[in-house]
Write an enzyme that holds these catalytic residues in place. Structure first.
Site, short mmCIF file in Angstrom:
data_model
loop_
_atom_site.label_atom_id
_atom_site.label_comp_id
_atom_site.label_asym_id
_atom_site.label_seq_id
_atom_site.Cartn_x
_atom_site.Cartn_y
_atom_site.Cartn_z
N GLY A 175 0.76 -1.25 0.00
CA GLY A 175 0.00 0.00 0.00
C GLY A 175 0.79 1.29 0.00
N ASP B 223 0.60 3.67 4.34
CA ASP B 223 -0.53 4.30 3.66
C ASP B 223 -1.67 4.64 4.63
OD1 ASP B 223 -0.98 1.60 4.09
OD2 ASP B 223 -1.85 1.18 2.13
N ASP C 241 -5.34 1.84 10.40
CA ASP C 241 -6.76 1.46 10.52
C ASP C 241 -6.96 0.84 11.90
OD1 ASP C 241 -9.40 0.96 9.72
OD2 ASP C 241 -8.89 -0.89 8.68
N LYS D 228 -7.46 6.40 10.22
CA LYS D 228 -8.89 6.09 10.37
C LYS D 228 -9.10 5.72 11.84
CE LYS D 228 -10.52 3.34 6.80
NZ LYS D 228 -10.93 1.98 6.33
N PHE E 260 -14.28 2.75 3.43
CA PHE E 260 -13.22 2.01 2.76
C PHE E 260 -12.74 2.83 1.57
CE2 PHE E 260 -10.99 -1.22 0.38
CZ PHE E 260 -10.32 -1.86 1.41
N VAL E 261 -11.45 3.19 1.62
CA VAL E 261 -10.90 4.08 0.60
C VAL E 261 -9.92 3.33 -0.31
CG1 VAL E 261 -11.20 6.18 1.96
CG2 VAL E 261 -9.08 4.87 2.20
N ASP F 298 -5.63 -0.43 -2.18
CA ASP F 298 -6.38 -1.28 -3.10
C ASP F 298 -7.69 -1.79 -2.50
OD1 ASP F 298 -5.10 -3.10 -1.17
OD2 ASP F 298 -5.84 -4.70 -2.47
N ARG G 101 -5.01 0.74 -7.08
CA ARG G 101 -3.78 1.31 -6.53
C ARG G 101 -3.24 2.45 -7.39
NH1 ARG G 101 -1.98 -2.14 -2.42
NH2 ARG G 101 -2.30 -4.37 -2.74
P1 IMP Z 1 -4.67 -2.33 10.02
O1 IMP Z 1 -6.10 -2.72 10.17
O2 IMP Z 1 -4.38 -1.01 10.69
O3 IMP Z 1 -3.75 -3.44 10.44
O4 IMP Z 1 -4.44 -2.11 8.46
C1 IMP Z 1 -4.00 -3.14 7.66
C2 IMP Z 1 -3.92 -2.76 6.23
O5 IMP Z 1 -5.23 -2.78 5.71
C3 IMP Z 1 -3.40 -1.40 5.85
O6 IMP Z 1 -2.02 -1.33 5.80
C4 IMP Z 1 -4.02 -1.23 4.48
O7 IMP Z 1 -3.18 -1.84 3.51
C5 IMP Z 1 -5.32 -1.97 4.61
N1 IMP Z 1 -6.45 -1.06 4.78
C6 IMP Z 1 -7.02 -0.59 5.91
N2 IMP Z 1 -8.03 0.23 5.64
C7 IMP Z 1 -8.09 0.31 4.29
C8 IMP Z 1 -8.94 1.03 3.37
O8 IMP Z 1 -9.84 1.81 3.72
N3 IMP Z 1 -8.67 0.83 2.06
C9 IMP Z 1 -7.68 0.01 1.60
N4 IMP Z 1 -6.89 -0.67 2.42
C10 IMP Z 1 -7.09 -0.52 3.75
MG MG Z 2 -0.85 -1.44 3.80
#
Ligand code: IMP
Ligand code: MG
Length: 175
Positions: free
Chosen positions: A46, A102, A105, A133, A154-155, A161, A167
């Site tokens: 990402g 990127d 979340d 987020k 969801f972006v 992606d 992407r």
């Molecule tokens: P985490 O939930 O913080 O572990 O995020 C894991 C990964 O999920 C991030 O590095 C992104 O690659 C992907 N991700 C989280 N939210 C989004 C979104 O809104 N769009 C696309 N990918 C996302």
């Molecule tokens: Mg990522």
């Protein structure tokens, strides 16, 4: 319009807004780490666009490397199960590290990555994310700097992606 763009509902952050925020961040980094050994670590896949643009706004010497972490399949919900599938050098002593990601979340991915890197004794470690987020956070982690804070949607685009698509968009859009 390309076929990829026709399915994106709306533009959340424009190409211009991203450019401006990254230029400002690059300038801040260049001032803060002047005379220091700097390594920017991007988290694949990402962050590849973000890192490419960010390092070109950094005007001091800097190294660039990438780790890869996987926690998503084709679903929009984090599995919570994070695998590091590509790692960087094991000795980071003397390095000032910037993790460039990127999106922050749930925080699962970055918690694991951060923990792994801190074990290797870097001089300093900073976490810079393009998008934050906060509504979905479950892990105890915050970014040192987030360029944009976004609502729980969801972006896609600018490296992010959905099922490996979008992407290549120049902006951040909502699906
Ligand atoms: P985490 O939930 O913080 O572990 O995020 C894991 C990964 O999920 C991030 O590095 C992104 O690659 C992907 N991700 C989280 N939210 C989004 C979104 O809104 N769009 C696309 N990918 C996302
Ligand atoms: Mg990522």
């Amino acid at each position: 319009m390309t076929s990829a763009e026709t399915e994106v509902k709306s533009v959340l952050i424009s190409e211009e807004e991203i450019k401006e925020a990254i230029a400002k961040t690059g300038k801040e980094i260049s001032e803060k780490y002047k005379g220091k050994k700097l390594l920017v670590v991007g988290i694949l896949k990402g962050s590849f666009v973000f890192v490419a643009d960010l390092v070109r706004e950094i005007t001091i010497p800097c190294e660039v490397d990438f780790m890869a972490a996987k926690s998503y399949g084709s679903s929009t919900v984090s599995s919570g199960d994070v695998n590091i599938t590509r790692d960087i050098a094991s000795d980071l002593s003397g390095y000032n590290i910037i993790i460039a990601e990127d999106i922050l979340d749930t925080g699962n991915t970055l918690s694991k990555v951060k923990r792994k890197l801190l074990e290797r004794n870097p001089e300093s470690l900073e976490l810079i994310v393009l998008l934050d987020k906060p509504d979905r956070r479950t892990a105890e982690i915050e970014a040192d700097k987030a360029l944009f804070t976004i609502p729980d949607a969801f972006v896609v685009g600018y490296g992010l992606d959905y099922d490996e698509k979008y992407r290549n968009l120049k902006y951040i859009g909502v699906l």
